[in-house]
Design a protein around this motif. Structure first.
Motif, short mmCIF file in Angstrom:
data_model
loop_
_atom_site.label_atom_id
_atom_site.label_comp_id
_atom_site.label_asym_id
_atom_site.label_seq_id
_atom_site.Cartn_x
_atom_site.Cartn_y
_atom_site.Cartn_z
N ASP A 145 3.64 -0.86 -6.23
CA ASP A 145 3.46 -1.04 -4.80
C ASP A 145 2.06 -0.64 -4.33
O ASP A 145 1.55 -1.17 -3.35
CB ASP A 145 4.50 -0.24 -4.03
CG ASP A 145 4.45 1.25 -4.34
OD1 ASP A 145 4.03 1.61 -5.46
OD2 ASP A 145 4.83 2.06 -3.48
N ARG A 146 1.41 0.26 -5.03
CA ARG A 146 0.14 0.81 -4.57
C ARG A 146 -1.05 0.35 -5.42
O ARG A 146 -2.13 0.08 -4.87
CB ARG A 146 0.26 2.33 -4.61
CG ARG A 146 -1.00 3.08 -4.28
CD ARG A 146 -0.81 4.55 -4.47
NE ARG A 146 -0.73 4.83 -5.91
CZ ARG A 146 -0.53 6.02 -6.41
NH1 ARG A 146 -0.34 7.04 -5.62
NH2 ARG A 146 -0.49 6.20 -7.71
N ASP A 147 -0.91 0.30 -6.72
CA ASP A 147 -2.04 0.05 -7.62
C ASP A 147 -2.77 -1.28 -7.36
O ASP A 147 -4.01 -1.30 -7.36
CB ASP A 147 -1.59 0.13 -9.08
CG ASP A 147 -1.23 1.55 -9.49
OD1 ASP A 147 -1.58 2.50 -8.75
OD2 ASP A 147 -0.59 1.72 -10.54
N PRO A 148 -2.07 -2.40 -7.14
CA PRO A 148 -2.81 -3.65 -6.89
C PRO A 148 -3.65 -3.59 -5.61
O PRO A 148 -4.75 -4.13 -5.56
CB PRO A 148 -1.71 -4.71 -6.76
CG PRO A 148 -0.53 -4.13 -7.41
CD PRO A 148 -0.63 -2.65 -7.26
N LEU A 149 -3.14 -2.92 -4.60
CA LEU A 149 -3.90 -2.81 -3.35
C LEU A 149 -5.15 -1.95 -3.53
O LEU A 149 -6.22 -2.29 -3.03
CB LEU A 149 -3.01 -2.22 -2.25
CG LEU A 149 -1.80 -3.07 -1.86
CD1 LEU A 149 -0.93 -2.33 -0.86
CD2 LEU A 149 -2.27 -4.40 -1.29
N ILE A 150 -5.00 -0.84 -4.23
CA ILE A 150 -6.16 0.02 -4.49
C ILE A 150 -7.17 -0.73 -5.36
O ILE A 150 -8.38 -0.68 -5.12
CB ILE A 150 -5.72 1.33 -5.16
CG1 ILE A 150 -4.90 2.16 -4.17
CG2 ILE A 150 -6.91 2.11 -5.66
CD1 ILE A 150 -4.28 3.40 -4.77
#
Length: 179
Positions: A145-150
């Motif tokens: 949920d977080r890694d692709p956005l970062i």
């Protein structure tokens, strides 16, 4: 009872093998020497426009780096031949009894190779995002949920800083018109 010191060295090279083992750091010296010669050769054979704006030209940094590599190789070889030894790796987060984690190394190598192949057709923003996301995954992060956005944010910021602020053109790919 026979101990290791009671066994005589093998005929024709037992002492040479042990000398090389005791001076294995010389391999690093050879690597630094070869790298220094390569950098200096490349710098000194560089085709440069004569019109230069200041006292420091495009050959300066590679020549300094190449010469520094040669000096470091010579100093390290001298230290090793005088009996200097590198310290054993240690630290609270390192367990030397564990084998190398080849899965992580191979995953990271694949991610870097993939980014190098994809940077031209997809552009830096997309290839960089895949690089950052793949590196995070290879190093153990499983936050889908977080890694692709970062990763996308890091890639876009890096692209913008290099391309727009520093003047280092990076391939934009399909996003070239959008950014």
């Amino acid at each position: 009872m026979t101990t290791q010191t009671d066994i005589p060295p093998a005929e024709g090279g037992g002492t040479r093998h042990s000398w090389l083992r005791e001076h294995s750091e010389l391999g690093v010296c050879v690597l630094l020497l070869a790298l220094g010669v390569l950098v200096l050769t490349d710098a000194l054979t560089m085709d440069v426009d004569i019109a230069q704006r200041g006292p420091v030209g495009p050959k300066t940094v590679p020549v300094v780096v190449g010469a520094g590599l040669l000096v470091i190789a010579a100093l390290l070889a001298l230290d090793v031949l005088r009996g200097g030894r590198g310290q054993a790796e240690g630290g609270e987060d390192i367990d030397l009894s564990e084998p190398a984690d080849w899965r992580t190394v191979l995953l990271l190598a694949g991610v870097f190779l993939g980014a190098a192949v994809l940077i031209e057709p997809l552009g830096f923003p997309i290839a960089g995002a895949l690089l950052f996301w793949g590196a995070a995954f290879a190093l153990g992060s499983r936050r889908i949920d977080r890694d692709p956005l970062i990763a996308a944010g890091l890639s876009l910021v890096t692209y913008t800083v290099f391309n727009n602020l520093l003047g280092v053109p990076l391939p934009g790919g399909p996003l070239m018109g959008v950014l």
